[in-house]
Design an enzyme around this catalytic site. Structure first.
Site, PDB file in Angstrom:
ATOM      1  N   SER A   1       0.848  -1.203   0.000  1.00  0.00           N
ATOM      2  CA  SER A   1       0.000   0.000   0.000  1.00  0.00           C
ATOM      3  C   SER A   1       0.880   1.249   0.000  1.00  0.00           C
ATOM      4  CB  SER A   1      -0.880   0.012   1.254  1.00  0.00           C
ATOM      5  OG  SER A   1      -0.070   0.221   2.401  1.00  0.00           O
TER       6      SER A   1
ATOM      7  N   ASP B   1      -1.493  -1.824  -3.756  1.00  0.00           N
ATOM      8  CA  ASP B   1      -2.815  -1.900  -3.127  1.00  0.00           C
ATOM      9  C   ASP B   1      -3.360  -0.475  -2.926  1.00  0.00           C
ATOM     10  OD1 ASP B   1      -4.961  -3.142  -1.849  1.00  0.00           O
ATOM     11  OD2 ASP B   1      -3.997  -3.065   0.119  1.00  0.00           O
ATOM     12  N   HIS B   2      -4.569  -0.228  -3.395  1.00  0.00           N
ATOM     13  CA  HIS B   2      -5.238   1.070  -3.208  1.00  0.00           C
ATOM     14  C   HIS B   2      -4.410   2.276  -3.661  1.00  0.00           C
ATOM     15  CE1 HIS B   2      -8.775  -0.459  -1.134  1.00  0.00           C
ATOM     16  NE2 HIS B   2      -7.966  -1.307  -0.518  1.00  0.00           N
TER      17      HIS B   2
ATOM     18  N   GLY C   1     -10.811  -3.649   7.580  1.00  0.00           N
ATOM     19  CA  GLY C   1     -10.427  -3.405   8.960  1.00  0.00           C
ATOM     20  C   GLY C   1     -10.879  -4.449   9.976  1.00  0.00           C
TER      21      GLY C   1
ATOM     22  N   LYS D   1     -15.488  -4.503  11.357  1.00  0.00           N
ATOM     23  CA  LYS D   1     -16.322  -4.506  10.147  1.00  0.00           C
ATOM     24  C   LYS D   1     -17.802  -4.434  10.499  1.00  0.00           C
ATOM     25  CE  LYS D   1     -13.044  -7.596   7.749  1.00  0.00           C
ATOM     26  NZ  LYS D   1     -12.267  -6.633   6.979  1.00  0.00           N
TER      27      LYS D   1
ATOM     28  N   ASN E   1      -8.144 -10.210  -0.875  1.00  0.00           N
ATOM     29  CA  ASN E   1      -7.207  -9.362  -0.127  1.00  0.00           C
ATOM     30  C   ASN E   1      -7.355  -9.545   1.379  1.00  0.00           C
ATOM     31  OD1 ASN E   1      -6.774  -8.282  -2.663  1.00  0.00           O
ATOM     32  ND2 ASN E   1      -7.112  -6.170  -2.058  1.00  0.00           N
TER      33      ASN E   1
ATOM     34  N   ARG F   1      -2.351  -8.760  10.730  1.00  0.00           N
ATOM     35  CA  ARG F   1      -1.990  -7.803  11.795  1.00  0.00           C
ATOM     36  C   ARG F   1      -2.419  -8.338  13.158  1.00  0.00           C
ATOM     37  NH1 ARG F   1      -3.550  -1.812   9.376  1.00  0.00           N
ATOM     38  NH2 ARG F   1      -2.462  -2.019   7.412  1.00  0.00           N
TER      39      ARG F   1
ATOM     40  N   ARG G   1      14.113 -10.333  18.446  1.00  0.00           N
ATOM     41  CA  ARG G   1      13.956 -11.649  17.800  1.00  0.00           C
ATOM     42  C   ARG G   1      13.047 -12.550  18.616  1.00  0.00           C
ATOM     43  NH1 ARG G   1      20.332 -12.516  17.346  1.00  0.00           N
ATOM     44  NH2 ARG G   1      20.028 -11.787  19.476  1.00  0.00           N
TER      45      ARG G   1
HETATM   46  P1  13P Z   1      -8.635  -6.372   5.509  1.00  0.00           P
HETATM   47  O1  13P Z   1      -7.605  -5.517   6.201  1.00  0.00           O
HETATM   48  O2  13P Z   1      -9.988  -6.120   5.994  1.00  0.00           O
HETATM   49  O3  13P Z   1      -8.203  -7.782   5.484  1.00  0.00           O
HETATM   50  O4  13P Z   1      -8.634  -5.864   3.969  1.00  0.00           O
HETATM   51  C1  13P Z   1      -7.454  -5.952   3.235  1.00  0.00           C
HETATM   52  C2  13P Z   1      -7.580  -5.256   1.939  1.00  0.00           C
HETATM   53  O5  13P Z   1      -8.652  -5.133   1.370  1.00  0.00           O
HETATM   54  C3  13P Z   1      -6.369  -4.750   1.317  1.00  0.00           C
HETATM   55  O6  13P Z   1      -6.646  -4.070   0.147  1.00  0.00           O
HETATM   56  O1  G3H Z   2      -7.055  -2.017   2.555  1.00  0.00           O
HETATM   57  C1  G3H Z   2      -6.015  -1.468   2.950  1.00  0.00           C
HETATM   58  C2  G3H Z   2      -4.888  -2.285   3.411  1.00  0.00           C
HETATM   59  O2  G3H Z   2      -5.217  -3.007   4.559  1.00  0.00           O
HETATM   60  C3  G3H Z   2      -3.656  -1.450   3.579  1.00  0.00           C
HETATM   61  O3  G3H Z   2      -3.708  -0.722   4.749  1.00  0.00           O
HETATM   62  O4  G3H Z   2      -3.102   1.593   4.046  1.00  0.00           O
HETATM   63  O5  G3H Z   2      -2.861   0.834   6.438  1.00  0.00           O
HETATM   64  O6  G3H Z   2      -1.303  -0.007   4.666  1.00  0.00           O
HETATM   65  P1  G3H Z   2      -2.690   0.504   4.981  1.00  0.00           P
HETATM   66 ZN    ZN Z   3      -8.599  -3.105   0.233  1.00  0.00          ZN
END
Ligand code: 13P
Ligand code: G3H
Ligand code: ZN
Length: 321
Positions: free
Chosen positions: A50, A82-83, A185, A188, A264, A270, A291
């Site tokens: 991302s 991503d995004h 997230g 949800k 995804n 996390r 470690r």
């Molecule tokens: P989640 O964090 O809900 O698993 O979504 C991940 C996601 O869509 C990353 O683009």
């Molecule tokens: O959907 C988003 C991903 O979980 C990436 O999250 O922008 O916090 O790295 P982030």
């Molecule tokens: Zn996403």
């Protein structure tokens, strides 16, 4: 082994009716966990980065870490933005050799989303890179906003099948992220919520009827927010809301069979990492060797990824199809 193109992973996944896990990478331990699990499961994988990951770890570190992963493993690995929130960010990643990028202008009106996506597609296709775009709105963090999960209007937020056809035809994007009740997230939904599988079937059908073939669809926000991990975090000093729910794994399994080819997952990784680290600190407050807590964290993420690719996405064993 060089990177494998995202489009090649999709073609095989569509044929085999499994989904490719797209897992977010922010640091070395996450990357190692994902790769070790997929290597042992013989599962093809998409590593996704991302904008926030690039800011956190630095694009050069991420690139070198992924190069190391690719050279040390023999499974097919694709790298995806991503995004992506702008043409400029997508261009940077295309120029760095990503095999696919996501342009996410889904918050814009349809025509603006189309225009931005088209611009990215035009540049990406000249550079052998695939493009994912998004149509519809994932309603995230409803819990935080105090809304009841599942109470928002389907018509207002979910992807419309006819619009999906128009969008794909006019933008030329290679895959489409859809909104069918999925959400980003850890918070949800308040109660159990299900994916709108009928809508997914309609989207798939109209794309097929329009001559777009077995078109790859993408499911974002596919974490299931496992209750046992939330409880483990809280047992060791965490304060996560316990009445939160994610997307049920059984629904993701159906979505996978119905044509969600890229799934995804970030939040669940996390959570697994956090649970393992909290456990070490609460059981041994004197511990200060990174470690000793990042090792268990890596192991926790690895087992979670193994479970997803084996039992939910069914990509295990497909690395060498
Ligand atoms: P989640 O964090 O809900 O698993 O979504 C991940 C996601 O869509 C990353 O683009
Ligand atoms: O959907 C988003 C991903 O979980 C990436 O999250 O922008 O916090 O790295 P982030
Ligand atoms: Zn996403």
């Amino acid at each position: 082994m060089p990177l494998t193109h995202t489009r090649d992973l999709f073609a095989k996944a569509l044929k085999g009716k499994y989904a490719i896990g797209a897992f977010n990478v922010n640091n070395m331990e996450l990357l190692q966990a994902i790769i070790e699990a997929c290597e042992e499961e013989k599962a093809p994988v998409i590593l996704q980065i991302s904008k926030g990951a690039r800011q956190y770890a630095n694009p050069v570190y991420l690139k070198k870490l992924i190069e190391a992963a690719v050279s040390l493993s023999n499974i097919p690995i694709a790298v995806h933005l991503d995004h992506g929130d702008s043409f400029e960010l997508c261009k940077e990643c295309i120029d760095e050799g990503f095999t696919s990028v996501m342009i996410d202008a889904s918050h814009e009106p349809f025509d603006k989303n189309l225009e931005i996506t088209r611009k990215v597609v035009e540049y990406a296709h000249k550079h052998n890179c695939s493009v994912e775009s998004e149509l519809g709105h994932l309603v995230g963090a409803q819990f935080d906003e105090g809304e009841e999960g599942g109470n928002y209007s389907h018509d207002g937020h979910y992807t419309h099948p006819e619009e999906a056809v128009k969008f794909v035809q006019q933008s030329g994007c290679d895959s489409l992220a859809i909104a069918i009740g999925n959400s980003h997230g850890a918070y949800k939904f308040k109660g159990e919520q299900h994916l709108d599988i009928d809508r997914l079937k309609s989207i798939k059908k109209v794309l097929m009827d329009a001559g777009l073939g077995d078109y790859p669809l993408v499911l974002h926000g596919a974490s299931s927010v496992p209750k046992d991990i939330i409880l483990e975090i809280n047992k060791h000093g965490g304060k996560m809301g316990e009445d939160t729910a994610g997307v049920p794994e059984a629904d993701i399994e159906i979505a996978r069979r119905t044509g969600c080819t890229k799934v995804n997952i970030d939040t669940d990784l996390r959570l697994a990492m956090t649970a393992a680290i909290r456990k070490v600190f609460s059981e041994n407050p004197k511990e200060f060797d990174p470690r000793k807590y990042l090792g268990p964290a890596r192991k926790g993420v690895k087992e979670l990824v193994r479970h997803k690719v084996r039992n939910v996405l069914c990509s295990s064993g497909h690395a060498f199809d």
